[in-house]
Design a protein around this motif. Sequence first.
Motif, mmCIF file in Angstrom:
data_model
loop_
_atom_site.group_PDB
_atom_site.id
_atom_site.type_symbol
_atom_site.label_atom_id
_atom_site.label_comp_id
_atom_site.label_asym_id
_atom_site.label_seq_id
_atom_site.Cartn_x
_atom_site.Cartn_y
_atom_site.Cartn_z
ATOM 1 N N THR A 153 0.842 -1.203 0.000
ATOM 2 C CA THR A 153 0.000 0.000 0.000
ATOM 3 C C THR A 153 0.877 1.254 0.000
ATOM 4 O O THR A 153 0.965 1.966 1.000
ATOM 5 C CB THR A 153 -0.913 0.013 1.238
ATOM 6 O OG1 THR A 153 -0.116 -0.179 2.425
ATOM 7 C CG2 THR A 153 -1.948 -1.075 1.152
ATOM 8 N N PRO A 154 1.546 1.560 -1.094
ATOM 9 C CA PRO A 154 2.413 2.748 -1.133
ATOM 10 C C PRO A 154 1.601 4.017 -0.930
ATOM 11 O O PRO A 154 0.526 4.181 -1.497
ATOM 12 C CB PRO A 154 3.021 2.694 -2.533
ATOM 13 C CG PRO A 154 2.054 1.895 -3.343
ATOM 14 C CD PRO A 154 1.477 0.886 -2.397
ATOM 15 N N GLY A 155 2.121 4.902 -0.104
ATOM 16 C CA GLY A 155 1.428 6.157 0.151
ATOM 17 C C GLY A 155 0.458 6.107 1.304
ATOM 18 O O GLY A 155 -0.088 7.141 1.701
ATOM 19 N N ARG A 156 0.219 4.953 1.872
ATOM 20 C CA ARG A 156 -0.700 4.864 3.007
ATOM 21 C C ARG A 156 -0.067 5.507 4.235
ATOM 22 O O ARG A 156 1.117 5.330 4.504
ATOM 23 C CB ARG A 156 -1.025 3.403 3.315
ATOM 24 C CG ARG A 156 -2.050 3.225 4.430
ATOM 25 C CD ARG A 156 -2.263 1.771 4.778
ATOM 26 N NE ARG A 156 -1.067 1.166 5.354
ATOM 27 C CZ ARG A 156 -1.048 -0.028 5.945
ATOM 28 N NH1 ARG A 156 -2.157 -0.753 5.996
ATOM 29 N NH2 ARG A 156 0.082 -0.520 6.433
ATOM 30 N N LYS A 157 -0.864 6.253 4.983
ATOM 31 C CA LYS A 157 -0.400 6.891 6.206
ATOM 32 C C LYS A 157 -1.106 6.249 7.394
ATOM 33 O O LYS A 157 -2.328 6.111 7.389
ATOM 34 C CB LYS A 157 -0.679 8.394 6.182
ATOM 35 C CG LYS A 157 0.006 9.138 5.057
ATOM 36 C CD LYS A 157 -0.361 10.617 5.063
ATOM 37 C CE LYS A 157 0.270 11.355 3.899
ATOM 38 N NZ LYS A 157 -0.110 12.791 3.879
ATOM 39 N N THR A 158 -0.334 5.863 8.388
ATOM 40 C CA THR A 158 -0.901 5.249 9.575
ATOM 41 C C THR A 158 -0.385 5.939 10.823
ATOM 42 O O THR A 158 0.614 6.667 10.789
ATOM 43 C CB THR A 158 -0.548 3.752 9.650
ATOM 44 O OG1 THR A 158 0.890 3.617 9.746
ATOM 45 C CG2 THR A 158 -1.042 3.007 8.426
ATOM 46 N N SER A 159 -1.069 5.703 11.929
ATOM 47 C CA SER A 159 -0.614 6.214 13.217
ATOM 48 C C SER A 159 -0.654 5.081 14.229
ATOM 49 O O SER A 159 -1.263 4.028 13.996
ATOM 50 C CB SER A 159 -1.506 7.373 13.680
ATOM 51 O OG SER A 159 -2.810 6.898 13.954
ATOM 52 N N ASN A 194 -5.280 8.319 5.845
ATOM 53 C CA ASN A 194 -5.742 8.782 4.523
ATOM 54 C C ASN A 194 -6.539 7.690 3.828
ATOM 55 O O ASN A 194 -6.161 7.176 2.774
ATOM 56 C CB ASN A 194 -4.566 9.232 3.667
ATOM 57 C CG ASN A 194 -3.507 8.139 3.510
ATOM 58 O OD1 ASN A 194 -3.385 7.254 4.343
ATOM 59 N ND2 ASN A 194 -2.741 8.207 2.433
ATOM 60 N N SER A 195 -7.678 7.331 4.387
ATOM 61 C CA SER A 195 -8.491 6.242 3.855
ATOM 62 C C SER A 195 -8.819 6.465 2.375
ATOM 63 O O SER A 195 -9.210 7.551 1.970
ATOM 64 C CB SER A 195 -9.792 6.133 4.644
ATOM 65 O OG SER A 195 -9.535 5.836 6.001
#
Length: 836
Positions: free
Chosen positions: A627-633, A643-644
């Motif tokens: 999942t390139p570009g996915r942002k998680t915390s 960033n769903s």
Amino acid sequence: MTDNYYLFNLKSFLAIFTVLLCSFTLTAQTKVGGVVYDTDGVTVPFANVIFPGTYEGTITNDDGRFYLQSDESYNQIEISFVGYKTKIIDLESSVKLDFNITLESDEAQLNAVVVYSGKTSKKNNPALDILRKIWENRRKNGLSQFKQYQYEKYEKLEFDLNTIDSAMINSNLFKGMEFVFDYADTSAVSGKTYLPIFINESLSTVYGDNLLNKEKENVKANKNSGFSNNQTLIALVKDLYTDIDIYDRHLKFFDKSFVSPIGRAGIDTYNYVLRDTANVDGVRAFNIVYYPRRKGELTFKGDFWVADSTFAIKEINLQATKSANVNWVKDIYIEQEYDVLGDSLFLITRDYFQSDFSFRKKEEAKGVYGKRTTLFDKYQFDIAKKEDFYRRRVNDYDPETYNRSEAYWDENRLEKLNKDEKQIYTMLDTLRQNKKFNRLYNIGSILASGYYEVDNFDIGPVFSIFGFNDVEGLRLRGGGRTYFTANDPWRLEGYLAYGFRDDQVKYGISGKYLLDKRSRLTVQAGNRRDIEQLAASLTNTNDVLGRSLASSALISTGNNGRLSSINLSTVSLSFEPLYNLEFRLGGSYRTIKTANPDFFSLDYLDDNGMINGQVNQSDIGLSMTYTPGRKTSNYGVDRTIINSFQYPILYANYTRGLEGVLNSDFNYDKMQFYYEHPLQIGGYGRLRARVEAGKTFGTVPLALLNVVPGNQTLFNISGAFNTMNFYEFVTDEYVTLHLDHNFNGRIFSRIPRLQQLDLRELVGFKAVYGTISDDNIAINRSSIDYRAPEDIYYEYSFGIGNIFRILRIDASFRGNYRELPDARTFAITGSFGFSF
């Protein structure tokens, strides 16, 4: 996933919005406002209003209205626009908000220049000549002319409640919390009262390499009011305000793509007027005013200063036009400043972004101001780093980042906090100790997470309590999960469900443990006994807590009684060698039989020539998800996606069926793949494309084949075909294509009677090709005659989105196979969601 819904799924932030939106502190010394008219009494949009001798100013909005403030004291304002005589007005007091200013037309000026008010010419327009020079010199300005770069970055995010009135202050909602209004102040600029509710600060060093096309930001310190160690809140708020490059063709924020007035697409979108030339901080520059050619598009109005030798932007301000189709945002304002280094190098030094979030766009509507101030300093160049330096680590959380001392902040801030900003910390820390606020906080928590918190256990999800299908009738479900902190290294989850028609109890239980944070090595196991719609998805999943909407929708079309009873046990091990690249190795054992034998069977002919109605199957599988570009915390066993639906997904899976293991019935090999990608097509909206493919090697019954997913509900289901019935097509080899495009109102915005509704046009296309082997047909003894879409089944759809800002409705049409019995040639589906 039918629309690009950008969900505010964070409980802390939503709790504050729940409290304050249910019912800003500005300290300026000069405040002016009013309306600009021409001699015919018609308002003048996009007129310039400035304090003479300065660069502090604004532009009137679509209705000719303006507000202007300054921390300095001024005694005059200047109003001007091409084609009108410039007017200077003396200020009798430092605050006056009811100006009615009339501009007289200037015939001499109109005869002296080619450009004019209204639509400007694309020929013999000096402003456009300058704009083309900006394009030519873009690569010669800024960071792009260096091999490597690095700089210090300070970012301050603030949210302020606006339009506070006496009714809100005296409402029952705020009883027991009246002290918060001691921190409020009334701004004469807009006649509104503002209350600071949140502030977040961060310090970081940014590194970039133009040869490698890599950039990395190392956050050194972060703090905020009341939620200092909530990484999800911090990440969500920061993601709202992504950095923009004004030289790009389109500027993307709030998941919308605005046409940049500096980019190459601007010439067909904006009117440009060369207004002035002057020295700006020692640099001779042109001042160009711009405003949109048409209403309803994602555009700005404002002006910019551009250096006359390098054609680099020195200053620019951008205000979103009032008619821009953006939900929940009433106003957007951006201001950027650039400094010149070494006579010719222009680098950004300040970026200011303000937005007004509100449920309604009316002037009197209550809302929340979101303000971001970013400062840039200490630029360095051509300091090379190894490529591995830019690789994102799987777990880069450093608790010290969120616990820096006040002395550290005082020493390293690039801009000191003012008195009002300092008070935000005090107010929010006090509010968190208030009992009533905490009760309201819990309401917001339930709305955001779907769970009700009880000590270290969450009850829910509350949104899945009710369901209905033709086997269970009315279905009730209740469950929960352990929850000590957002970063728990382990978690247990489970549910119980009961169907009133079949009088049976179902359940699911799952546990997972994070063995290693660095590689995110996680072990997981679970068991589920439940009713399931096997034909809801092509891609296999072993989620023991999941349930398809197809088998639990409250409203459906036709009979959805082709449900299966499944007993599934799984165990898996996953790890993440690179950020957003996950591998999973797992095994499962399941039994599958019909849940509705009077209507539907899964019978097959076994090796002994006997008809069998139940499949017992063991298998092992290896999958990869990228999942390139996915942002998680967060850094525990569960993470929150910030960033769903805004990043591509690549998934591949191999499954091996193990005959004889735990009395398993079949040997087979199955390979599956899908790729999904959201694409912003400039100013023409967003396209979401999805391709799936798969093949099963071996002879297997219906329960283990690939059933093309139909959709007999009234809801949009990702990957399903809206005009196809359940089990209408069965394959052991398939390829599918799904295209869904949202024009974001580009067409409707040009239709006069539809402009005000902010509706959005949607089109879609879906197709599937598949085959099935003779052997797999031969063992079939089910109530379904296998049929594969060898002639490429397809359907297309037209839809309207953003109805009441939350509803989407699609009309789908079957393209072929219309002659089949019970074929549905037309279907209406819908979905709800919050999006910008």
